[in-house]
Write a protein that holds these residues in place. Structure first.
Motif, PDB file in Angstrom:
ATOM      1  N   TYR A  76      21.657  39.764  37.402  1.00 11.12           N
ATOM      2  CA  TYR A  76      22.629  39.705  38.491  1.00 11.12           C
ATOM      3  C   TYR A  76      23.741  38.713  38.176  1.00 11.12           C
ATOM      4  CZ  TYR A  76      19.779  42.545  41.666  1.00 11.12           C
ATOM      5  OH  TYR A  76      19.102  43.582  42.253  1.00 11.12           O
ATOM      6  N   THR A  77      23.397  37.544  37.661  1.00  9.92           N
ATOM      7  CA  THR A  77      24.427  36.539  37.383  1.00  9.92           C
ATOM      8  C   THR A  77      25.242  36.880  36.142  1.00  9.92           C
ATOM      9  OG1 THR A  77      22.752  35.179  36.255  1.00  9.92           O
ATOM     10  CG2 THR A  77      23.221  34.657  38.554  1.00  9.92           C
ATOM     11  N   ALA A  78      24.807  37.882  35.384  1.00 12.17           N
ATOM     12  CA  ALA A  78      25.564  38.296  34.197  1.00 12.17           C
ATOM     13  C   ALA A  78      26.641  39.321  34.532  1.00 12.17           C
ATOM     14  CB  ALA A  78      24.615  38.880  33.149  1.00 12.17           C
ATOM     15  N   CYS A  79      26.632  39.861  35.748  1.00  9.17           N
ATOM     16  CA  CYS A  79      27.585  40.923  36.081  1.00  9.17           C
ATOM     17  C   CYS A  79      28.759  40.383  36.892  1.00  9.17           C
ATOM     18  CB  CYS A  79      26.896  42.050  36.844  1.00  9.17           C
ATOM     19  SG  CYS A  79      26.555  41.703  38.588  1.00  9.17           S
ATOM     20  N   ASP A  80      29.851  41.132  36.904  1.00  9.72           N
ATOM     21  CA  ASP A  80      30.995  40.820  37.751  1.00  9.72           C
ATOM     22  C   ASP A  80      30.869  41.488  39.109  1.00  9.72           C
ATOM     23  OD1 ASP A  80      32.711  39.327  35.808  1.00  9.72           O
ATOM     24  OD2 ASP A  80      32.561  41.223  34.712  1.00  9.72           O
ATOM     25  N   VAL A  81      30.303  42.683  39.121  1.00 12.97           N
ATOM     26  CA  VAL A  81      30.161  43.469  40.355  1.00 12.97           C
ATOM     27  C   VAL A  81      28.820  44.172  40.323  1.00 12.97           C
ATOM     28  CG1 VAL A  81      31.095  45.383  41.731  1.00 12.97           C
ATOM     29  CG2 VAL A  81      32.653  43.869  40.496  1.00 12.97           C
ATOM     30  N   PHE A  82      28.143  44.190  41.468  1.00 16.70           N
ATOM     31  CA  PHE A  82      26.918  44.976  41.594  1.00 16.70           C
ATOM     32  C   PHE A  82      27.241  46.247  42.367  1.00 16.70           C
ATOM     33  CE2 PHE A  82      23.194  46.329  44.002  1.00 16.70           C
ATOM     34  CZ  PHE A  82      22.306  46.553  42.963  1.00 16.70           C
ATOM     35  N   CYS A  83      26.664  47.377  41.924  1.00 17.88           N
ATOM     36  CA  CYS A  83      26.965  48.662  42.559  1.00 17.88           C
ATOM     37  C   CYS A  83      25.680  49.387  42.936  1.00 17.88           C
ATOM     38  CB  CYS A  83      27.806  49.534  41.631  1.00 17.88           C
ATOM     39  SG  CYS A  83      28.426  51.028  42.448  1.00 17.88           S
ATOM     40  N   ALA A  84      25.599  49.839  44.190  1.00 21.30           N
ATOM     41  CA  ALA A  84      24.448  50.605  44.697  1.00 21.30           C
ATOM     42  C   ALA A  84      24.965  51.909  45.295  1.00 21.30           C
ATOM     43  CB  ALA A  84      23.691  49.797  45.741  1.00 21.30           C
ATOM     44  N   PRO A  85      25.037  52.975  44.478  1.00 20.20           N
ATOM     45  CA  PRO A  85      25.639  54.232  44.935  1.00 20.20           C
ATOM     46  C   PRO A  85      24.643  55.209  45.569  1.00 20.20           C
ATOM     47  CG  PRO A  85      25.207  54.354  42.588  1.00 20.20           C
ATOM     48  CD  PRO A  85      24.699  53.007  43.049  1.00 20.20           C
ATOM     49  N   ALA A  86      23.609  54.702  46.248  1.00 23.32           N
ATOM     50  CA  ALA A  86      22.555  55.556  46.802  1.00 23.32           C
ATOM     51  C   ALA A  86      23.139  56.599  47.746  1.00 23.32           C
ATOM     52  CB  ALA A  86      21.513  54.705  47.524  1.00 23.32           C
ATOM     53  N   THR A  87      22.484  57.757  47.786  1.00 26.01           N
ATOM     54  CA  THR A  87      22.991  58.878  48.589  1.00 26.01           C
ATOM     55  C   THR A  87      22.384  58.926  49.985  1.00 26.01           C
ATOM     56  OG1 THR A  87      21.275  60.367  47.735  1.00 26.01           O
ATOM     57  CG2 THR A  87      23.341  60.234  46.505  1.00 26.01           C
ATOM     58  N   GLY A  88      21.320  58.179  50.229  1.00 29.31           N
ATOM     59  CA  GLY A  88      20.666  58.194  51.539  1.00 29.31           C
ATOM     60  C   GLY A  88      19.205  57.834  51.400  1.00 29.31           C
ATOM     61  N   ALA A  89      18.456  57.974  52.519  1.00 36.53           N
ATOM     62  CA  ALA A  89      17.016  57.678  52.556  1.00 36.53           C
ATOM     63  C   ALA A  89      16.711  56.244  52.151  1.00 36.53           C
ATOM     64  CB  ALA A  89      16.238  58.662  51.674  1.00 36.53           C
TER      65      ALA A  89
END
Length: 396
Positions: free
Chosen positions: A263-276
Protein backbone atom coordinates in the motif's frame (compact mmCIF):
# COMPACT_ATOMS: atom_id res chain seq x y z
CA UNK A 1 -17.92 -12.35 30.12
CA UNK A 2 -17.64 -15.77 28.53
CA UNK A 3 -18.05 -15.28 24.78
CA UNK A 4 -18.23 -17.80 21.94
CA UNK A 5 -17.64 -16.66 18.37
CA UNK A 6 -19.10 -18.95 15.70
CA UNK A 7 -17.92 -18.82 12.09
CA UNK A 8 -19.42 -20.81 9.21
CA UNK A 9 -16.10 -20.60 7.34
CA UNK A 10 -12.97 -22.74 7.43
CA UNK A 11 -10.47 -20.90 9.61
CA UNK A 12 -7.53 -22.17 7.55
CA UNK A 13 -8.51 -19.77 4.74
CA UNK A 14 -8.28 -15.97 5.02
CA UNK A 15 -11.48 -14.01 4.67
CA UNK A 16 -13.23 -10.91 5.92
CA UNK A 17 -15.54 -12.72 8.36
CA UNK A 18 -12.75 -14.74 9.98
CA UNK A 19 -10.56 -11.63 10.20
CA UNK A 20 -13.41 -9.80 11.90
CA UNK A 21 -13.76 -12.58 14.47
CA UNK A 22 -10.02 -12.77 15.16
CA UNK A 23 -9.78 -9.04 15.81
CA UNK A 24 -12.79 -8.93 18.14
CA UNK A 25 -11.44 -12.02 19.89
CA UNK A 26 -8.02 -10.39 20.43
CA UNK A 27 -9.50 -7.12 21.69
CA UNK A 28 -11.78 -8.88 24.19
CA UNK A 29 -9.01 -11.07 25.53
CA UNK A 30 -6.96 -7.92 26.15
CA UNK A 31 -9.88 -6.64 28.24
CA UNK A 32 -9.98 -9.82 30.31
CA UNK A 33 -12.99 -11.54 28.76
CA UNK A 34 -12.88 -15.31 28.18
CA UNK A 35 -13.40 -16.08 24.50
CA UNK A 36 -13.56 -19.15 22.31
CA UNK A 37 -14.02 -19.67 18.56
CA UNK A 38 -16.00 -22.42 16.83
CA UNK A 39 -15.36 -23.04 13.12
CA UNK A 40 -15.26 -25.90 10.57
CA UNK A 41 -12.09 -27.91 9.93
CA UNK A 42 -10.26 -28.34 6.64
CA UNK A 43 -10.47 -31.64 4.71
CA UNK A 44 -7.86 -34.03 6.08
CA UNK A 45 -7.68 -32.13 9.35
CA UNK A 46 -8.84 -33.82 12.55
CA UNK A 47 -11.46 -32.37 14.87
CA UNK A 48 -9.63 -30.37 17.51
CA UNK A 49 -9.97 -28.16 20.56
CA UNK A 50 -6.85 -26.35 21.73
CA UNK A 51 -8.68 -24.61 24.55
CA UNK A 52 -9.42 -21.59 22.39
CA UNK A 53 -10.25 -22.65 18.81
CA UNK A 54 -12.66 -25.56 18.31
CA UNK A 55 -12.90 -27.17 14.87
CA UNK A 56 -15.95 -29.33 14.09
CA UNK A 57 -17.31 -30.54 10.76
CA UNK A 58 -15.44 -30.86 7.46
CA UNK A 59 -15.55 -27.74 5.28
CA UNK A 60 -16.39 -28.13 1.59
CA UNK A 61 -16.18 -25.45 -1.14
CA UNK A 62 -19.58 -24.04 -2.11
CA UNK A 63 -19.96 -21.39 -4.87
CA UNK A 64 -21.82 -18.36 -3.54
CA UNK A 65 -22.17 -14.64 -4.26
CA UNK A 66 -19.52 -14.68 -6.98
CA UNK A 67 -17.01 -16.33 -4.66
CA UNK A 68 -16.39 -19.67 -2.93
CA UNK A 69 -17.40 -20.31 0.67
CA UNK A 70 -15.74 -23.18 2.56
CA UNK A 71 -18.42 -24.29 4.98
CA UNK A 72 -19.52 -27.52 6.62
CA UNK A 73 -22.83 -29.02 5.54
CA UNK A 74 -22.73 -31.86 8.07
CA UNK A 75 -25.58 -32.06 10.62
CA UNK A 76 -23.78 -34.89 12.43
CA UNK A 77 -21.82 -32.53 14.70
CA UNK A 78 -25.06 -31.35 16.28
CA UNK A 79 -24.53 -33.38 19.46
CA UNK A 80 -20.99 -32.07 19.90
CA UNK A 81 -22.16 -28.48 19.48
CA UNK A 82 -24.89 -29.04 22.06
CA UNK A 83 -22.40 -30.60 24.53
CA UNK A 84 -20.01 -27.67 24.05
CA UNK A 85 -22.71 -25.11 24.81
CA UNK A 86 -24.02 -27.02 27.82
CA UNK A 87 -20.52 -27.47 29.22
CA UNK A 88 -19.18 -23.95 28.69
CA UNK A 89 -22.35 -21.96 29.56
CA UNK A 90 -21.36 -18.85 27.59
CA UNK A 91 -22.85 -15.46 28.43
CA UNK A 92 -22.79 -14.44 24.76
CA UNK A 93 -22.87 -16.60 21.64
CA UNK A 94 -21.87 -14.31 18.76
CA UNK A 95 -22.68 -15.91 15.42
CA UNK A 96 -21.29 -14.49 12.19
CA UNK A 97 -23.63 -15.09 9.26
CA UNK A 98 -25.93 -16.82 11.78
CA UNK A 99 -28.26 -18.34 9.17
CA UNK A 100 -25.45 -19.90 7.11
CA UNK A 101 -24.96 -23.68 7.20
CA UNK A 102 -24.09 -25.42 9.31
CA UNK A 103 -22.27 -24.52 12.50
CA UNK A 104 -24.05 -21.20 13.11
CA UNK A 105 -27.43 -22.85 12.59
CA UNK A 106 -26.61 -25.69 15.00
CA UNK A 107 -25.17 -23.33 17.61
CA UNK A 108 -28.25 -21.13 17.39
CA UNK A 109 -30.52 -24.16 17.64
CA UNK A 110 -28.91 -25.40 20.86
CA UNK A 111 -27.91 -22.11 22.48
CA UNK A 112 -29.45 -21.03 25.79
CA UNK A 113 -27.24 -17.94 25.98
CA UNK A 114 -27.73 -14.40 24.69
CA UNK A 115 -27.44 -14.84 20.92
CA UNK A 116 -26.01 -12.08 18.73
CA UNK A 117 -25.84 -12.38 14.95
CA UNK A 118 -23.64 -10.30 12.66
CA UNK A 119 -24.63 -10.16 9.00
CA UNK A 120 -21.78 -9.40 6.61
CA UNK A 121 -22.93 -10.26 3.08
CA UNK A 122 -24.56 -7.97 0.54
CA UNK A 123 -26.31 -9.46 -2.45
CA UNK A 124 -29.31 -8.58 -4.59
CA UNK A 125 -30.95 -11.98 -4.06
CA UNK A 126 -30.41 -14.80 -1.60
CA UNK A 127 -32.12 -17.93 -2.87
CA UNK A 128 -31.19 -19.83 0.28
CA UNK A 129 -33.02 -17.33 2.48
CA UNK A 130 -35.96 -17.28 0.10
CA UNK A 131 -36.40 -21.06 -0.20
CA UNK A 132 -35.83 -21.89 3.47
CA UNK A 133 -37.41 -18.81 5.02
CA UNK A 134 -39.98 -20.66 7.20
CA UNK A 135 -37.29 -22.79 8.86
CA UNK A 136 -34.69 -20.04 9.02
CA UNK A 137 -37.31 -17.76 10.55
CA UNK A 138 -37.43 -20.03 13.60
CA UNK A 139 -33.67 -19.68 14.05
CA UNK A 140 -33.76 -15.95 13.36
CA UNK A 141 -36.29 -15.56 16.19
CA UNK A 142 -33.67 -16.91 18.62
CA UNK A 143 -31.38 -13.93 18.00
CA UNK A 144 -31.55 -11.47 20.88
CA UNK A 145 -29.44 -8.97 18.94
CA UNK A 146 -28.66 -8.40 15.27
CA UNK A 147 -25.76 -6.47 13.76
CA UNK A 148 -25.19 -5.41 10.15
CA UNK A 149 -21.71 -4.29 9.09
CA UNK A 150 -23.00 -1.73 6.58
CA UNK A 151 -26.22 -0.32 5.08
CA UNK A 152 -25.72 -2.68 2.12
CA UNK A 153 -25.56 -5.70 4.42
CA UNK A 154 -28.56 -4.45 6.39
CA UNK A 155 -30.64 -4.03 3.24
CA UNK A 156 -29.65 -7.49 2.07
CA UNK A 157 -30.82 -9.31 5.22
CA UNK A 158 -33.78 -7.06 6.14
CA UNK A 159 -35.36 -7.82 2.78
CA UNK A 160 -36.02 -11.35 4.05
CA UNK A 161 -36.00 -10.88 7.82
CA UNK A 162 -37.14 -7.38 8.79
CA UNK A 163 -36.47 -5.98 12.23
CA UNK A 164 -34.06 -3.80 14.16
CA UNK A 165 -30.36 -4.12 13.33
CA UNK A 166 -27.50 -2.37 15.08
CA UNK A 167 -25.08 -0.90 12.53
CA UNK A 168 -21.51 -1.73 13.61
CA UNK A 169 -18.96 -1.76 10.76
CA UNK A 170 -15.92 -3.88 10.11
CA UNK A 171 -12.68 -2.57 11.55
CA UNK A 172 -9.11 -1.94 10.49
CA UNK A 173 -5.80 -2.47 12.25
CA UNK A 174 -4.46 1.09 12.16
CA UNK A 175 -1.18 0.02 13.75
CA UNK A 176 -0.49 -2.50 11.01
CA UNK A 177 -1.59 -0.25 8.13
CA UNK A 178 0.16 3.10 8.54
CA UNK A 179 1.60 5.74 6.20
CA UNK A 180 5.10 5.29 7.67
CA UNK A 181 5.41 1.59 6.81
CA UNK A 182 8.50 1.24 4.55
CA UNK A 183 7.36 0.47 0.96
CA UNK A 184 8.19 -2.91 -0.52
CA UNK A 185 10.35 -1.01 -3.04
CA UNK A 186 10.58 2.31 -4.82
CA UNK A 187 9.28 1.71 -8.34
CA UNK A 188 10.23 5.14 -9.68
CA UNK A 189 7.12 5.37 -11.86
CA UNK A 190 3.41 6.18 -11.36
CA UNK A 191 2.07 3.16 -9.49
CA UNK A 192 -1.51 1.91 -9.06
CA UNK A 193 -2.37 -0.92 -6.66
CA UNK A 194 -5.14 -3.53 -6.83
CA UNK A 195 -5.63 -5.99 -3.95
CA UNK A 196 -8.06 -8.90 -4.03
CA UNK A 197 -9.00 -12.32 -5.40
CA UNK A 198 -8.73 -11.12 -8.96
CA UNK A 199 -10.15 -14.28 -10.57
CA UNK A 200 -13.56 -13.33 -9.18
CA UNK A 201 -15.32 -11.29 -11.83
CA UNK A 202 -17.05 -9.13 -9.19
CA UNK A 203 -13.65 -7.69 -8.22
CA UNK A 204 -13.59 -5.93 -11.60
CA UNK A 205 -9.92 -6.29 -12.57
CA UNK A 206 -10.77 -6.49 -16.28
CA UNK A 207 -12.24 -2.96 -16.16
CA UNK A 208 -9.10 -1.64 -14.50
CA UNK A 209 -6.94 -3.27 -17.18
CA UNK A 210 -9.09 -1.70 -19.91
CA UNK A 211 -8.77 1.67 -18.16
CA UNK A 212 -4.99 1.26 -17.98
CA UNK A 213 -4.81 1.23 -21.79
CA UNK A 214 -6.24 4.76 -21.73
CA UNK A 215 -4.08 5.89 -18.80
CA UNK A 216 -0.95 4.94 -20.79
CA UNK A 217 -1.68 7.77 -23.21
CA UNK A 218 -0.87 10.27 -20.44
CA UNK A 219 1.46 8.11 -18.36
CA UNK A 220 3.23 5.63 -20.67
CA UNK A 221 5.27 4.11 -17.84
CA UNK A 222 2.35 3.64 -15.42
CA UNK A 223 2.61 0.43 -13.37
CA UNK A 224 -0.30 -1.63 -12.04
CA UNK A 225 0.52 -3.98 -9.16
CA UNK A 226 -2.01 -6.81 -8.75
CA UNK A 227 -1.75 -8.36 -5.29
CA UNK A 228 -3.81 -11.41 -4.37
CA UNK A 229 -4.55 -14.99 -5.40
CA UNK A 230 -5.66 -15.84 -8.93
CA UNK A 231 -4.57 -16.97 -12.38
CA UNK A 232 -2.96 -14.21 -14.50
CA UNK A 233 -3.53 -16.27 -17.65
CA UNK A 234 -7.21 -15.35 -17.51
CA UNK A 235 -6.27 -11.75 -18.37
CA UNK A 236 -3.52 -12.44 -20.87
CA UNK A 237 -5.67 -11.59 -23.89
CA UNK A 238 -6.63 -8.17 -22.50
CA UNK A 239 -2.98 -7.45 -21.63
CA UNK A 240 -1.71 -8.47 -25.06
CA UNK A 241 -4.43 -6.58 -26.91
CA UNK A 242 -3.70 -3.44 -24.90
CA UNK A 243 0.09 -3.94 -25.08
CA UNK A 244 0.27 -3.77 -21.28
CA UNK A 245 3.03 -6.34 -20.79
CA UNK A 246 5.37 -3.72 -19.29
CA UNK A 247 2.62 -2.02 -17.28
CA UNK A 248 1.13 -4.87 -15.26
CA UNK A 249 2.83 -6.96 -12.60
CA UNK A 250 1.00 -9.86 -10.96
CA UNK A 251 2.50 -10.22 -7.50
CA UNK A 252 0.28 -13.05 -6.25
CA UNK A 253 -0.74 -13.55 -2.65
CA UNK A 254 1.61 -11.98 -0.12
CA UNK A 255 2.09 -12.65 3.62
CA UNK A 256 0.01 -10.53 5.99
CA UNK A 257 3.05 -8.76 7.36
CA UNK A 258 4.17 -7.76 3.84
CA UNK A 259 0.83 -6.45 2.54
CA UNK A 260 1.04 -3.00 4.22
CA UNK A 261 4.31 -2.30 2.39
CA UNK A 262 2.53 -2.66 -0.95
CA UNK A 263 0.00 0.00 0.00
CA UNK A 264 2.74 2.49 0.88
CA UNK A 265 4.53 1.67 -2.38
CA UNK A 266 1.65 2.90 -4.55
CA UNK A 267 0.49 6.38 -5.56
CA UNK A 268 -3.17 5.41 -5.92
CA UNK A 269 -5.21 2.43 -4.77
CA UNK A 270 -8.01 1.24 -7.07
CA UNK A 271 -10.99 -1.01 -6.23
CA UNK A 272 -13.08 -1.44 -9.40
CA UNK A 273 -15.54 -4.00 -7.93
CA UNK A 274 -18.81 -4.44 -9.81
CA UNK A 275 -21.05 -5.16 -6.80
CA UNK A 276 -21.83 -7.70 -4.05
CA UNK A 277 -19.43 -5.87 -1.73
CA UNK A 278 -21.01 -5.11 1.62
CA UNK A 279 -18.16 -3.00 2.97
CA UNK A 280 -14.73 -2.77 1.35
CA UNK A 281 -11.98 -3.75 3.78
CA UNK A 282 -9.30 -3.04 1.17
CA UNK A 283 -10.48 0.56 0.94
CA UNK A 284 -9.88 0.97 4.67
CA UNK A 285 -6.47 -0.67 4.39
CA UNK A 286 -5.45 1.84 1.73
CA UNK A 287 -6.95 4.78 3.64
CA UNK A 288 -5.21 3.75 6.88
CA UNK A 289 -1.99 3.62 4.84
CA UNK A 290 -2.54 7.25 3.80
CA UNK A 291 -3.22 6.48 0.16
CA UNK A 292 -5.96 8.06 -2.00
CA UNK A 293 -8.57 5.62 -3.28
CA UNK A 294 -10.49 5.27 -6.53
CA UNK A 295 -13.44 2.90 -6.14
CA UNK A 296 -16.64 1.89 -7.85
CA UNK A 297 -19.67 3.86 -6.78
CA UNK A 298 -21.47 0.95 -5.11
CA UNK A 299 -23.36 1.06 -1.84
CA UNK A 300 -20.90 -1.01 0.18
CA UNK A 301 -18.06 1.34 -0.77
CA UNK A 302 -20.05 4.56 -0.27
CA UNK A 303 -20.38 3.67 3.43
CA UNK A 304 -16.59 3.74 3.82
CA UNK A 305 -15.37 6.29 1.26
CA UNK A 306 -16.74 9.78 0.70
CA UNK A 307 -16.37 11.10 -2.83
CA UNK A 308 -13.94 13.98 -3.00
CA UNK A 309 -12.94 13.61 0.67
CA UNK A 310 -10.89 10.41 0.94
CA UNK A 311 -10.94 9.47 -2.74
CA UNK A 312 -13.04 9.30 -5.88
CA UNK A 313 -16.09 7.16 -6.62
CA UNK A 314 -16.71 6.30 -10.28
CA UNK A 315 -19.41 4.48 -12.20
CA UNK A 316 -18.96 0.72 -11.95
CA UNK A 317 -17.99 -1.28 -15.05
CA UNK A 318 -16.86 1.94 -16.75
CA UNK A 319 -13.20 1.85 -17.90
CA UNK A 320 -13.42 5.41 -19.28
CA UNK A 321 -14.50 6.81 -15.90
CA UNK A 322 -11.77 4.82 -14.15
CA UNK A 323 -9.16 6.15 -16.57
CA UNK A 324 -10.22 9.78 -16.07
CA UNK A 325 -10.05 9.41 -12.28
CA UNK A 326 -6.66 7.69 -12.42
CA UNK A 327 -5.14 10.33 -14.69
CA UNK A 328 -6.60 13.07 -12.49
CA UNK A 329 -4.97 11.72 -9.32
CA UNK A 330 -1.69 10.63 -10.88
CA UNK A 331 -1.28 14.16 -12.27
CA UNK A 332 -2.01 15.97 -9.00
CA UNK A 333 0.37 15.18 -6.12
CA UNK A 334 -1.21 17.79 -3.82
CA UNK A 335 -4.66 16.23 -4.27
CA UNK A 336 -3.25 12.78 -3.58
CA UNK A 337 -1.70 14.02 -0.35
CA UNK A 338 -4.90 15.75 0.79
CA UNK A 339 -7.09 12.70 0.10
CA UNK A 340 -4.54 10.40 1.72
CA UNK A 341 -4.46 12.42 4.96
CA UNK A 342 -8.25 12.53 5.09
CA UNK A 343 -8.36 8.77 4.52
CA UNK A 344 -6.00 8.11 7.42
CA UNK A 345 -8.16 10.26 9.73
CA UNK A 346 -11.36 8.46 8.70
CA UNK A 347 -9.78 5.01 9.01
CA UNK A 348 -8.98 5.70 12.67
CA UNK A 349 -12.73 5.90 13.30
CA UNK A 350 -12.88 2.24 12.21
CA UNK A 351 -9.99 1.03 14.37
CA UNK A 352 -10.57 -2.34 16.02
CA UNK A 353 -10.49 -1.01 19.60
CA UNK A 354 -13.32 1.39 18.66
CA UNK A 355 -15.36 -1.33 16.91
CA UNK A 356 -14.78 -3.79 19.77
CA UNK A 357 -16.03 -1.29 22.35
CA UNK A 358 -19.15 -0.60 20.30
CA UNK A 359 -19.87 -4.32 20.00
CA UNK A 360 -19.21 -4.87 23.69
CA UNK A 361 -21.58 -2.05 24.61
CA UNK A 362 -24.26 -3.74 22.49
CA UNK A 363 -23.71 -7.03 24.35
CA UNK A 364 -24.14 -5.22 27.66
CA UNK A 365 -27.38 -3.58 26.51
CA UNK A 366 -28.76 -6.97 25.51
CA UNK A 367 -27.72 -8.58 28.79
CA UNK A 368 -29.24 -5.73 30.75
CA UNK A 369 -32.49 -6.01 28.80
CA UNK A 370 -32.76 -9.75 29.39
CA UNK A 371 -32.07 -9.34 33.12
CA UNK A 372 -34.74 -6.66 33.42
CA UNK A 373 -37.24 -8.84 31.58
CA UNK A 374 -36.46 -11.79 33.84
CA UNK A 375 -36.90 -9.61 36.95
CA UNK A 376 -40.22 -8.29 35.70
CA UNK A 377 -41.56 -11.69 34.62
CA UNK A 378 -42.85 -12.93 38.02
CA UNK A 379 -44.72 -9.65 38.59
CA UNK A 380 -46.22 -9.83 35.11
CA UNK A 381 -47.34 -13.41 35.71
CA UNK A 382 -48.78 -12.50 39.12
CA UNK A 383 -50.64 -9.54 37.64
CA UNK A 384 -52.02 -11.71 34.88
CA UNK A 385 -53.11 -14.34 37.39
CA UNK A 386 -54.92 -11.77 39.56
CA UNK A 387 -56.75 -10.39 36.50
CA UNK A 388 -57.77 -13.91 35.50
CA UNK A 389 -58.99 -14.75 39.04
CA UNK A 390 -61.05 -11.56 39.23
CA UNK A 391 -62.65 -12.34 35.85
CA UNK A 392 -63.39 -15.91 36.96
CA UNK A 393 -64.93 -14.74 40.25
CA UNK A 394 -67.23 -12.32 38.43
CA UNK A 395 -68.47 -15.13 36.17
CA UNK A 396 -69.07 -17.37 39.20
Amino acid sequence: MRILFVSPFDFSYPGGVNEHILHLDAEYRKLGHQTRILAPRSPGEAESDDGHLIKLGVAVPVPTNGSTARITLSPFVSGKVRELLQRERFDIVHLHEPLAPMLPQLALLHSRSINVGTFHAARSRNWGYLSAKPLLGLLFAKLHGRIAVSPAALESIARYFPGYYELIPNGIDTERFRPDVPPVQQFGRPTVLFVGRFNESRKGLRYLLEALVLVRREFPDVLLLVVGPGDPERFQRIIERGELQDNVRFVGAVPDDVLPSYYTACDVFCAPATGAESFGIVLLEAMASGRPVIASDIRGFRFVLRHGVEGLLVERKNPDALAVALVHLLADAALRERLGKAGRFRAQQFSWPVIAQRTLAYYERLLRGVREAETALPLDWWSSLRVALRAWSRRV
